[in-house]
Design an enzyme around this catalytic site. Structure first.
Site, PDB file in Angstrom:
ATOM      1  N   GLU A 273       0.864  -1.223  -0.007  1.00  0.00           N
ATOM      2  CA  GLU A 273      -0.103   0.058   0.058  1.00  0.00           C
ATOM      3  C   GLU A 273       0.830   1.218  -0.109  1.00  0.00           C
ATOM      4  O   GLU A 273       0.601   2.223  -0.368  1.00  0.00           O
ATOM      5  CB  GLU A 273      -0.881   0.142   1.232  1.00  0.00           C
ATOM      6  CG  GLU A 273      -1.891  -1.011   1.392  1.00  0.00           C
ATOM      7  CD  GLU A 273      -2.952  -0.941   0.132  1.00  0.00           C
ATOM      8  OE1 GLU A 273      -3.400   0.084  -0.391  1.00  0.00           O
ATOM      9  OE2 GLU A 273      -2.992  -2.047  -0.540  1.00  0.00           O
ATOM     10  N   TRP A 276       1.897   1.792  -3.263  1.00  0.00           N
ATOM     11  CA  TRP A 276       0.783   2.345  -4.163  1.00  0.00           C
ATOM     12  C   TRP A 276       0.938   3.653  -4.486  1.00  0.00           C
ATOM     13  O   TRP A 276       0.604   4.612  -5.358  1.00  0.00           O
ATOM     14  CB  TRP A 276      -0.768   1.992  -3.672  1.00  0.00           C
ATOM     15  CG  TRP A 276      -1.188   0.709  -4.481  1.00  0.00           C
ATOM     16  CD1 TRP A 276      -1.353  -0.458  -3.882  1.00  0.00           C
ATOM     17  CD2 TRP A 276      -1.914   0.618  -5.764  1.00  0.00           C
ATOM     18  NE1 TRP A 276      -1.958  -1.178  -4.762  1.00  0.00           N
ATOM     19  CE2 TRP A 276      -2.377  -0.568  -5.922  1.00  0.00           C
ATOM     20  CE3 TRP A 276      -2.108   1.651  -6.930  1.00  0.00           C
ATOM     21  CZ2 TRP A 276      -2.959  -0.840  -7.156  1.00  0.00           C
ATOM     22  CZ3 TRP A 276      -2.658   1.264  -7.837  1.00  0.00           C
ATOM     23  CH2 TRP A 276      -3.231  -0.083  -8.027  1.00  0.00           C
ATOM     24  N   TRP A 304     -21.591  12.085 -20.494  1.00  0.00           N
ATOM     25  CA  TRP A 304     -21.950  12.063 -18.841  1.00  0.00           C
ATOM     26  C   TRP A 304     -23.473  12.519 -18.791  1.00  0.00           C
ATOM     27  O   TRP A 304     -24.018  12.865 -19.943  1.00  0.00           O
ATOM     28  CB  TRP A 304     -21.065  12.944 -18.250  1.00  0.00           C
ATOM     29  CG  TRP A 304     -19.616  12.776 -18.405  1.00  0.00           C
ATOM     30  CD1 TRP A 304     -18.518  13.549 -19.091  1.00  0.00           C
ATOM     31  CD2 TRP A 304     -18.903  11.715 -17.619  1.00  0.00           C
ATOM     32  NE1 TRP A 304     -17.499  12.823 -18.884  1.00  0.00           N
ATOM     33  CE2 TRP A 304     -17.584  11.822 -17.855  1.00  0.00           C
ATOM     34  CE3 TRP A 304     -19.650  10.724 -16.508  1.00  0.00           C
ATOM     35  CZ2 TRP A 304     -16.637  10.984 -17.443  1.00  0.00           C
ATOM     36  CZ3 TRP A 304     -18.502   9.871 -15.979  1.00  0.00           C
ATOM     37  CH2 TRP A 304     -17.120  10.127 -16.255  1.00  0.00           C
ATOM     38  N   ASN A 340     -10.550   3.477   2.522  1.00  0.00           N
ATOM     39  CA  ASN A 340     -10.072   3.147   0.995  1.00  0.00           C
ATOM     40  C   ASN A 340     -11.224   2.454   0.229  1.00  0.00           C
ATOM     41  O   ASN A 340     -11.514   2.763  -0.956  1.00  0.00           O
ATOM     42  CB  ASN A 340      -8.847   2.882   0.795  1.00  0.00           C
ATOM     43  CG  ASN A 340      -8.401   2.693  -0.610  1.00  0.00           C
ATOM     44  OD1 ASN A 340      -8.275   3.589  -1.323  1.00  0.00           O
ATOM     45  ND2 ASN A 340      -8.102   1.517  -1.361  1.00  0.00           N
ATOM     46  N   TRP A 358     -15.716  12.252 -13.225  1.00  0.00           N
ATOM     47  CA  TRP A 358     -14.794  11.766 -12.371  1.00  0.00           C
ATOM     48  C   TRP A 358     -14.179  13.086 -11.588  1.00  0.00           C
ATOM     49  O   TRP A 358     -13.882  13.003 -10.520  1.00  0.00           O
ATOM     50  CB  TRP A 358     -13.795  10.775 -12.553  1.00  0.00           C
ATOM     51  CG  TRP A 358     -13.064  11.222 -13.778  1.00  0.00           C
ATOM     52  CD1 TRP A 358     -13.185  10.942 -15.004  1.00  0.00           C
ATOM     53  CD2 TRP A 358     -11.733  11.664 -13.661  1.00  0.00           C
ATOM     54  NE1 TRP A 358     -12.169  11.388 -15.840  1.00  0.00           N
ATOM     55  CE2 TRP A 358     -11.133  11.849 -15.190  1.00  0.00           C
ATOM     56  CE3 TRP A 358     -11.007  11.944 -12.776  1.00  0.00           C
ATOM     57  CZ2 TRP A 358     -10.035  12.415 -15.435  1.00  0.00           C
ATOM     58  CZ3 TRP A 358      -9.670  12.654 -12.979  1.00  0.00           C
ATOM     59  CH2 TRP A 358      -9.444  12.838 -14.148  1.00  0.00           C
ATOM     60  N   TRP A 381      -9.147   8.408  -8.646  1.00  0.00           N
ATOM     61  CA  TRP A 381     -10.450   8.471  -9.306  1.00  0.00           C
ATOM     62  C   TRP A 381     -10.367   8.073 -10.905  1.00  0.00           C
ATOM     63  O   TRP A 381     -11.318   7.751 -11.381  1.00  0.00           O
ATOM     64  CB  TRP A 381     -10.599  10.264  -9.435  1.00  0.00           C
ATOM     65  CG  TRP A 381     -11.482  10.600  -8.194  1.00  0.00           C
ATOM     66  CD1 TRP A 381     -10.691  10.963  -7.052  1.00  0.00           C
ATOM     67  CD2 TRP A 381     -12.787  10.243  -8.003  1.00  0.00           C
ATOM     68  NE1 TRP A 381     -11.800  11.260  -5.873  1.00  0.00           N
ATOM     69  CE2 TRP A 381     -13.117  10.755  -6.506  1.00  0.00           C
ATOM     70  CE3 TRP A 381     -13.904   9.825  -8.523  1.00  0.00           C
ATOM     71  CZ2 TRP A 381     -14.344  10.735  -5.957  1.00  0.00           C
ATOM     72  CZ3 TRP A 381     -14.972   9.784  -8.192  1.00  0.00           C
ATOM     73  CH2 TRP A 381     -15.284  10.228  -6.803  1.00  0.00           C
TER      74      TRP A 381
END
Length: 477
Positions: A273, A276, A304, A340, A358, A381
């Site tokens: 993590e 990440w 959208w 998360n 987004w 995102w």
């Protein structure tokens, strides 16, 4: 004696601070924080980040005072002009700082380094925010990674990070210009929406180290099993401390490896993590348009919902009528943080079921998260939307009811943040619209009155999202 201005930014710590250590080895040290949020435009810190920054700077001031050093807080028309003024006023010979990787900051810092050197001032940047620089981890062909798993394997093949640096012995300079008062930066909100932050967070290096110590002693063992459960304290909560540099990834890596169980699967999962976060900075460095522009450029043409403003407002307020989503959004507003797992769930609902761009979710997180980080927020995102370098397939639309039933099976998390539903049985708490009328009545829940009806049909909106995705796939064919 040589005097170096140590330009603090998002490295608000004394331990393992390469710029500070290098400056202390060369002579006297003058710690400086220059407030110039406009230079980070359009991604100047949001409201929650400003709250954290205020308290983190206060903690750094206290730390430095114990070493008989001031923290000089300065403002000016530009950072370059402010540094020039401070150099004149102090007779400083050099400026040292730790590198950041936001595109606007890279461009500014490169210009500052070039101009100061041309003017005969030493200007050196250091690696203090990452385990490895974005250009240090490369594929066999010399290119950069676009997916996490091979990136993580490559990072693990690297030599272990160096041991963290201790706090150096530091000499104060003779000249100390006047400092701007921290309160004059007006980082705290005028309307105290931040009251829920204080019981949860302790900004500063001491708070970061305490949080890491607690995690390693009480939560590392079993981390891989508990990290997806939002109702239990299974994660480290270190992300805001990492963002503001109150602790370094090298400190986390070393402390984890040195801890009991540091060579086990839970430790490996936790360190992945941390990786990440590294991967997010790797992507931002190689895709500097990532905060605004989809890496998968087909999504520029995604259809959208043109009437998404009402849905966006309900999502922001935690009033979607979908309990696990509303719980996550309310926790975010009250504490500045969200688990998360729930970031993925609430993001999927916004971008897929509601078909709100987004970037609008990204902007809301930017303003409300205490750990708002340009690299990781935009990477997350794009992953949720399915348009990033290592994105979830677009056809994966999280079902928030199933997610709630799996990761909050007794409804403890929903009950905490959506008290309107606290007496609803666990069997129905994640989909109250499916509960029998007598169950709702006994729980004193009246949909549309005490708690909203769902703003969207999950099954129909999932299919609409997939149909919308098909339009850009067909266009690309």
């Amino acid at each position: 004696m040589t005097t170096t201005l140590v330009w603090f930014r998002r490295d608000l710590r004394l331990h393992d601070n390469p710029a500070l250590s290098a400056a202390a080895a060369a002579g006297a040290v003058l710690p400086v924080y220059i407030h110039a949020p406009d230079e980070e435009s359009p991604w100047a810190p949001g409201g929650a980040s400003r709250w954290w920054l205020h308290h983190s700077l206060a903690a750094l001031q206290d730390q430095l005072a114990r070493h008989r050093l001031p923290l000089l807080i300065a403002t000016g028309t530009t950072t370059l002009e402010t540094l020039r003024r401070l150099i004149r006023e102090t007779g400083a010979d050099a400026v040292a700082w730790n590198r950041l990787y936001d595109p606007a900051i890279i461009e500014r810092d490169q210009q500052i380094k070039r101009i100061l050197r041309e003017e005969g001032i030493g200007a050196e940047s250091h690696k203090g925010a990452l385990l490895f620089e974005p250009w240090e981890i490369r594929k066999g062909d010399g290119g950069h990674y676009r997916t996490f798993t091979p990136f993580w394997r490559s990072l693990r093949r690297q030599a272990s990070p160096d041991r963290p640096l201790p706090v150096p012995d530091m000499d104060a300079p003779a000249a100390r210009p006047a400092s701007t008062a921290l309160d004059d930066l007006r980082l705290l909100p005028a309307i105290r929406w931040d009251r829920g932050f204080e019981p949860v967070w302790s900004p500063g290096e001491a708070g970061a180290w305490q949080r890491l110590t607690t995690f390693l002693e009480a939560r590392l063992r079993g981390y891989d099993d508990r990290r997806d459960w939002p109702s239990v304290p299974g994660t480290s909560g270190l992300s805001p401390h990492l963002h503001f540099g109150e602790i370094s990834p090298r400190q986390i890596w070393t402390a984890t490896r040195d801890s009991p169980g540091g060579d086990g699967d839970d430790a490996e999962s936790f360190l992945s993590e941390v990786a990440w976060r590294e991967f997010g900075h790797h992507l931002l460095f190689h895709f500097p348009g990532m905060p605004d522009d989809p890496i998968d450029t087909r999504f520029r043409a995604f259809p959208w919902d043109p009437d998404g403003d009402t849905a966006l407002a309900a999502w922001q307020a935690g009033q979607t009528g979908i309990p696990i989503v509303d719980a996550g959004m309310r926790e975010l507003w009250q504490t500045g943080w969200m688990h998360n797992r729930l970031r993925m769930v609430v993001g999927s609902l916004l971008t897929k079921n509601l078909r709100v761009p987004w970037q609008r979710g990204e902007a809301w997180f930017w303003d409300t998260l205490v750990d708002a980080d340009l690299a990781n927020n935009s990477m997350g995102w794009q992953w949720i939307q399915g348009c990033g370098a290592d994105a979830a397939p677009y056809f994966r639309v999280f079902n928030p009811v199933r997610q709630g039933e799996r990761f909050d099976p007794d409804g403890a998390y929903v009950r905490q943040w959506v008290p309107e539903l606290e007496t609803l049985p666990a069997k129905h708490i994640h989909a109250p619209w499916q509960a029998p009328a007598d169950v709702l009545r006994d729980a004193r829940v009246t949909l549309g009155v005490t708690y909203p009806h769902p703003i969207v049909d999950l099954k129909a909106s999932r299919q609409a999202a997939l149909d919308a995705y098909q339009t850009i796939r067909n266009a690309d064919a």
